[in-house]
Design a protein around this motif. Sequence first.
Motif, mmCIF file in Angstrom:
data_model
loop_
_atom_site.group_PDB
_atom_site.id
_atom_site.type_symbol
_atom_site.label_atom_id
_atom_site.label_comp_id
_atom_site.label_asym_id
_atom_site.label_seq_id
_atom_site.Cartn_x
_atom_site.Cartn_y
_atom_site.Cartn_z
ATOM 1 N N LEU A 233 1.147 -1.058 0.310
ATOM 2 C CA LEU A 233 -0.090 -0.335 -0.197
ATOM 3 C C LEU A 233 0.354 1.185 -0.029
ATOM 4 C CD1 LEU A 233 -3.373 -1.138 2.477
ATOM 5 C CD2 LEU A 233 -3.066 -0.505 0.181
ATOM 6 N N VAL A 234 1.697 1.345 0.336
ATOM 7 C CA VAL A 234 3.296 2.437 0.726
ATOM 8 C C VAL A 234 3.278 2.953 -0.821
ATOM 9 C CG1 VAL A 234 5.306 2.855 1.447
ATOM 10 C CG2 VAL A 234 3.762 2.249 2.946
ATOM 11 N N VAL A 235 3.655 1.790 -1.158
ATOM 12 C CA VAL A 235 4.070 1.748 -3.053
ATOM 13 C C VAL A 235 3.182 2.419 -4.021
ATOM 14 C CG1 VAL A 235 4.734 0.586 -4.395
ATOM 15 C CG2 VAL A 235 6.194 0.034 -2.635
ATOM 16 N N VAL A 236 2.332 2.096 -3.758
ATOM 17 C CA VAL A 236 0.382 1.650 -4.748
ATOM 18 C C VAL A 236 0.216 3.199 -4.129
ATOM 19 C CG1 VAL A 236 -1.272 1.340 -5.836
ATOM 20 C CG2 VAL A 236 -0.116 -0.328 -5.141
ATOM 21 N N SER A 237 -0.160 3.411 -2.703
ATOM 22 C CA SER A 237 -0.484 4.927 -3.002
ATOM 23 C C SER A 237 0.608 6.077 -3.067
ATOM 24 C CB SER A 237 -1.051 5.201 -0.943
ATOM 25 O OG SER A 237 -0.242 4.775 -0.640
ATOM 26 N N GLY A 238 2.007 5.267 -2.767
ATOM 27 C CA GLY A 238 2.926 7.016 -3.228
ATOM 28 C C GLY A 238 3.217 6.724 -4.379
ATOM 29 N N VAL A 239 3.085 6.091 -5.503
ATOM 30 C CA VAL A 239 2.983 6.100 -7.287
ATOM 31 C C VAL A 239 1.539 6.879 -6.996
ATOM 32 C CG1 VAL A 239 2.463 4.746 -9.334
ATOM 33 C CG2 VAL A 239 4.011 4.040 -7.506
ATOM 34 N N ILE A 240 0.959 6.821 -7.041
ATOM 35 C CA ILE A 240 -0.559 7.177 -7.377
ATOM 36 C C ILE A 240 -0.347 9.149 -6.389
ATOM 37 C CG2 ILE A 240 -2.884 7.930 -6.644
ATOM 38 C CD1 ILE A 240 -3.279 4.924 -6.349
ATOM 39 N N ASN A 241 0.244 9.459 -5.685
ATOM 40 C CA ASN A 241 0.395 10.733 -4.438
ATOM 41 C C ASN A 241 1.453 11.594 -5.463
ATOM 42 O OD1 ASN A 241 -1.059 11.023 -2.705
ATOM 43 N ND2 ASN A 241 0.866 10.126 -1.241
ATOM 44 N N ALA A 242 2.556 10.611 -6.095
ATOM 45 C CA ALA A 242 3.268 11.351 -7.437
ATOM 46 C C ALA A 242 3.018 11.448 -8.603
ATOM 47 C CB ALA A 242 4.503 10.685 -8.022
ATOM 48 N N LEU A 243 1.680 11.257 -9.301
ATOM 49 C CA LEU A 243 0.735 10.871 -10.678
ATOM 50 C C LEU A 243 0.546 12.175 -10.468
ATOM 51 C CD1 LEU A 243 -0.054 7.646 -11.886
ATOM 52 C CD2 LEU A 243 1.963 8.397 -12.762
ATOM 53 N N LEU A 244 -0.290 12.575 -9.040
ATOM 54 C CA LEU A 244 -1.728 13.265 -8.895
ATOM 55 C C LEU A 244 -1.169 14.559 -8.884
ATOM 56 C CD1 LEU A 244 -3.535 12.048 -6.184
ATOM 57 C CD2 LEU A 244 -4.774 12.071 -8.876
ATOM 58 N N LEU A 245 0.420 14.427 -7.895
ATOM 59 C CA LEU A 245 0.785 15.536 -8.100
ATOM 60 C C LEU A 245 1.891 16.445 -9.191
ATOM 61 C CD1 LEU A 245 2.134 15.667 -4.350
ATOM 62 C CD2 LEU A 245 0.449 17.917 -5.235
ATOM 63 N N LEU A 246 2.363 15.186 -10.274
ATOM 64 C CA LEU A 246 2.683 15.743 -10.796
ATOM 65 C C LEU A 246 2.757 15.558 -12.457
ATOM 66 C CD1 LEU A 246 7.018 14.170 -9.394
ATOM 67 C CD2 LEU A 246 5.602 17.230 -9.779
ATOM 68 N N GLY A 247 1.875 14.862 -12.749
ATOM 69 C CA GLY A 247 1.432 13.916 -14.115
ATOM 70 C C GLY A 247 2.351 13.240 -14.327
ATOM 71 N N TRP A 248 1.924 12.719 -15.613
ATOM 72 C CA TRP A 248 3.196 12.080 -16.463
ATOM 73 C C TRP A 248 2.625 11.901 -17.874
ATOM 74 C CZ3 TRP A 248 6.626 9.126 -15.233
ATOM 75 C CH2 TRP A 248 7.579 8.347 -15.899
ATOM 76 N N PRO A 249 3.905 12.142 -18.171
ATOM 77 C CA PRO A 249 5.433 12.567 -17.897
ATOM 78 C C PRO A 249 5.372 13.400 -17.084
ATOM 79 C CG PRO A 249 5.485 12.917 -20.601
ATOM 80 C CD PRO A 249 3.854 12.362 -19.941
ATOM 81 N N PRO A 250 5.863 14.023 -16.246
ATOM 82 C CA PRO A 250 6.432 15.043 -15.647
ATOM 83 C C PRO A 250 6.804 15.783 -16.451
ATOM 84 C CG PRO A 250 7.551 13.349 -14.138
ATOM 85 C CD PRO A 250 7.236 12.290 -15.707
ATOM 86 N N ALA A 251 6.388 17.522 -16.645
ATOM 87 C CA ALA A 251 6.565 18.354 -17.470
ATOM 88 C C ALA A 251 8.283 18.576 -16.773
ATOM 89 C CB ALA A 251 5.875 19.503 -16.874
ATOM 90 N N SER A 252 8.969 18.515 -15.719
ATOM 91 C CA SER A 252 10.418 19.155 -15.410
ATOM 92 C C SER A 252 10.917 18.070 -14.452
ATOM 93 C CB SER A 252 9.912 20.648 -15.456
ATOM 94 O OG SER A 252 9.661 20.599 -13.967
ATOM 95 N N PHE A 253 11.672 18.415 -14.141
ATOM 96 C CA PHE A 253 12.478 17.494 -13.107
ATOM 97 C C PHE A 253 13.547 18.166 -12.070
ATOM 98 C CE2 PHE A 253 16.112 14.484 -11.467
ATOM 99 C CZ PHE A 253 15.254 13.434 -11.051
ATOM 100 N N HIS A 254 12.719 19.310 -11.134
ATOM 101 C CA HIS A 254 13.429 20.184 -10.259
ATOM 102 C C HIS A 254 13.770 19.329 -9.132
ATOM 103 C CE1 HIS A 254 13.038 23.706 -13.237
ATOM 104 N NE2 HIS A 254 11.814 23.523 -13.056
ATOM 105 N N LEU A 255 14.496 20.346 -7.580
ATOM 106 C CA LEU A 255 14.482 19.942 -6.853
ATOM 107 C C LEU A 255 13.944 18.554 -6.191
ATOM 108 C CD1 LEU A 255 16.573 19.172 -4.860
ATOM 109 C CD2 LEU A 255 15.088 21.720 -3.595
ATOM 110 N N TYR A 256 12.378 19.093 -5.948
ATOM 111 C CA TYR A 256 11.494 17.995 -5.305
ATOM 112 C C TYR A 256 11.343 16.700 -6.176
ATOM 113 C CZ TYR A 256 6.601 17.243 -3.871
ATOM 114 O OH TYR A 256 5.839 16.275 -4.003
ATOM 115 N N SER A 257 11.380 17.521 -7.717
ATOM 116 C CA SER A 257 11.325 15.786 -8.354
ATOM 117 C C SER A 257 12.744 14.647 -8.318
ATOM 118 C CB SER A 257 10.872 15.810 -9.595
ATOM 119 O OG SER A 257 9.644 16.724 -10.233
ATOM 120 N N GLN A 258 13.754 15.538 -7.814
ATOM 121 C CA GLN A 258 15.025 14.906 -7.691
ATOM 122 C C GLN A 258 14.611 14.239 -5.767
ATOM 123 O OE1 GLN A 258 17.573 17.961 -8.197
ATOM 124 N NE2 GLN A 258 16.983 18.582 -10.172
ATOM 125 N N LEU A 259 13.572 14.969 -4.715
ATOM 126 C CA LEU A 259 13.931 13.915 -4.154
ATOM 127 C C LEU A 259 13.173 13.143 -3.872
ATOM 128 C CD1 LEU A 259 13.970 18.177 -1.397
ATOM 129 C CD2 LEU A 259 15.791 15.721 -1.805
#
Length: 292
Positions: free
Chosen positions: A202-228
């Motif tokens: 559940l940690v992995v699946v919900s984490g992936v969903i969180n990232a997609l909701l916030l950054l979209g796919w494919p991510p438009a950029s790769f700034h510090l947030y995405s790097q972290l």
Amino acid sequence: MSLTSFYILCRWLHFGALMSLVGAGITTTLLAPGGYRADLTRRLMPLIRVSIWLTLLSAILLLAAQTGQMGDGWQDTLEGDIWLAVLQTQFGRVWQWQLVLAVFCCLALYLRGRLRQQTVLLFALLQLCGLAFTGHAAMLDGWSGVFQRANQIVHLLSAAFWAGGLLPVVYLMREARGPQHRDDAIGTMMRFSRYGHLAVMLVVVSGVINALLLLGWPPASFHLYSQLLVLKTLLVGVMMGIALFNRYWLVPRFQHSGAGAQQQFITSTLVEIALAAAVLLVVGVFATLEPA
């Protein structure tokens, strides 16, 4: 120390203390056999007490740090008018409930027996769920926002079960070395392991969903947030590797290798705890950045 660094530190302490409290509460209230719960609760009570008071303290300090960030820095952390203004924001309204729940959790320490543990766990779980209504997890509106917050609650609860349960597991592993509570300690650890598989998934699946909701796919950029975010993912991946190594390599060797394999298990679990602390620190930095 800068106000931003102070905010990150307070957030790290708050998340860590709350997850430790939830992990210890689940272990003593739900996972331990009935006849072992009182003894395990008594032995883990120092961890529970420290976590409860640290949760309240860090919640107050987080509100002060947020006030300073909304104002002009450290000098405004004690300004009453700015405190009132912060309390009228989305963060402030949620945080009022967080403070109330943290106080109730402290008061629950004056209860006795199983009622105390159930009440502490309830208030800890409510505080943990409340975190889903602050920060980036509360960015979206409408049904998308409802889904985002529900997903974040799943992420927080499953992460707390996994990471918060690691310190009790270290104690249980030491208990399993002695004859008095060996069977109960092993039974509790096996229950943690059984449900831990689900928590990790559940940690992995919900984490992936969180990232997609916030950054979209494919991510438009790769700034510090995405790097972290990549760094966080790598740290969680290492934690998963250690958990699998413990469960499927070391545990089957307990009977044959004895104390050596058991000590390896304890050491690797302590490394896993350190990695979990590093993940929470990265998450604290997330809160100060725009998703990008």
